[in-house]
Design an enzyme around this catalytic site. Sequence first.
Site, PDB file in Angstrom:
ATOM      1  CG  ASP A   1      -2.270  -0.469   1.023  1.00  0.00           C
ATOM      2  OD1 ASP A   1      -2.651  -0.673  -0.151  1.00  0.00           O
ATOM      3  OD2 ASP A   1      -2.989  -0.680   2.017  1.00  0.00           O
TER       4      ASP A   1
ATOM      5  CE  LYS B   1      -4.956  -2.006  -1.105  1.00  0.00           C
ATOM      6  NZ  LYS B   1      -5.434  -0.805  -0.399  1.00  0.00           N
TER       7      LYS B   1
ATOM      8  CD  GLU C   1     -11.861  -1.358   2.953  1.00  0.00           C
ATOM      9  OE1 GLU C   1     -10.792  -1.076   2.371  1.00  0.00           O
ATOM     10  OE2 GLU C   1     -11.970  -1.421   4.199  1.00  0.00           O
TER      11      GLU C   1
HETATM   12  O1  KIV Z   1      -4.832  -1.783   4.219  1.00  0.00           O
HETATM   13  C1  KIV Z   1      -5.412  -2.834   3.943  1.00  0.00           C
HETATM   14  O2  KIV Z   1      -5.262  -3.859   4.619  1.00  0.00           O
HETATM   15  C2  KIV Z   1      -6.295  -2.832   2.789  1.00  0.00           C
HETATM   16  C3  KIV Z   1      -7.177  -4.020   2.622  1.00  0.00           C
HETATM   17  C4  KIV Z   1      -8.168  -4.079   3.696  1.00  0.00           C
HETATM   18  C5  KIV Z   1      -7.788  -4.070   1.272  1.00  0.00           C
HETATM   19  O3  KIV Z   1      -6.308  -1.927   2.047  1.00  0.00           O
END
Ligand code: KIV
Length: 290
Positions: free
Chosen positions: A105, A135, A204
């Site tokens: 992320d 992401k 989500e």
């Molecule tokens: O940060 C995270 O764990 C996420 C998932 C819940 C998709 O973005």
Amino acid sequence: MSTFTLDTATSRATPSPVPGKRMTVPSLKGRKQDGRTEQPIVMLTAYTMRMAQLLDPHCDLLLVGDSLGQVIYGLPSTVPVTLEMMCAHGAAVVRGSWHALVAVDMPFGSYEGSPEQAFASAARLMKETGCAAVKLEGGEAMVPTVRFLADRGIPVIGHVGLTPQAVNTLGGYGARGRSEAEAAKILADARAVADAGAFAIVAEGVLEGIATEITRAVPVPVIGIGASAECDGQVLVTEDMLGLFERTPRFVKRYDDLAARIGQAVEAYAAEVRERRFPTTDQTYRPKPA
Ligand code: KIV
């Protein structure tokens, strides 16, 4: 040995991971053919080397989610999570895995400023962790950024619907898409991010019907969390599905009750220490025979 590889001589895990062929972005993207995914994509979050080792054989994708802010660091939201945290945990997860594709992320504040800022942050994540994808949250507003990254060799997973980094704007973590306008916006966001070059999209916390509609509307895999069984894959926060927390969102299914089992194990250890029943001769050293 690179920092991306586990030192099998020092790893406590048995068997030590054997390097193999990892899932790739084209292989995951290619799971969806003519709008249908025969075999749903299995994705879980991982933040540590050992958890990655345990999850890796069963997963197609491991996500080093910024949810680590709450799960690992006890922060109130994902907003304070830093690029340094994501780099450290991303590298640990890459070291602990050999099969799943690892995506990391992009934390709040590391990409929203400009496509150039996003490129610098994403490149750092990829160089320092060995991950294969990043992401980022957001829809239409993120189109120039997703395109900029995708055109420059950075595979991007989009994230639409409930976007936890926007908690201060959204006012909470409730499901999204309850009004017609909001539902239309989420669908437009997913379409826009897919058109911009995201190779997959996390949907989500959206009403089931919207998640199904998004899945049918975009050509790339849609991975649901609090979404729909019709999605092309599913993701959960691992600690939630293992039952490590008392409070979890409604969409979580608990596959175990690890909090209770850890409590029992630690209770037994504490009793044995207090009664001097641990350690025994099995766990103590004595002089080697001469
Ligand atoms: O940060 C995270 O764990 C996420 C998932 C819940 C998709 O973005």
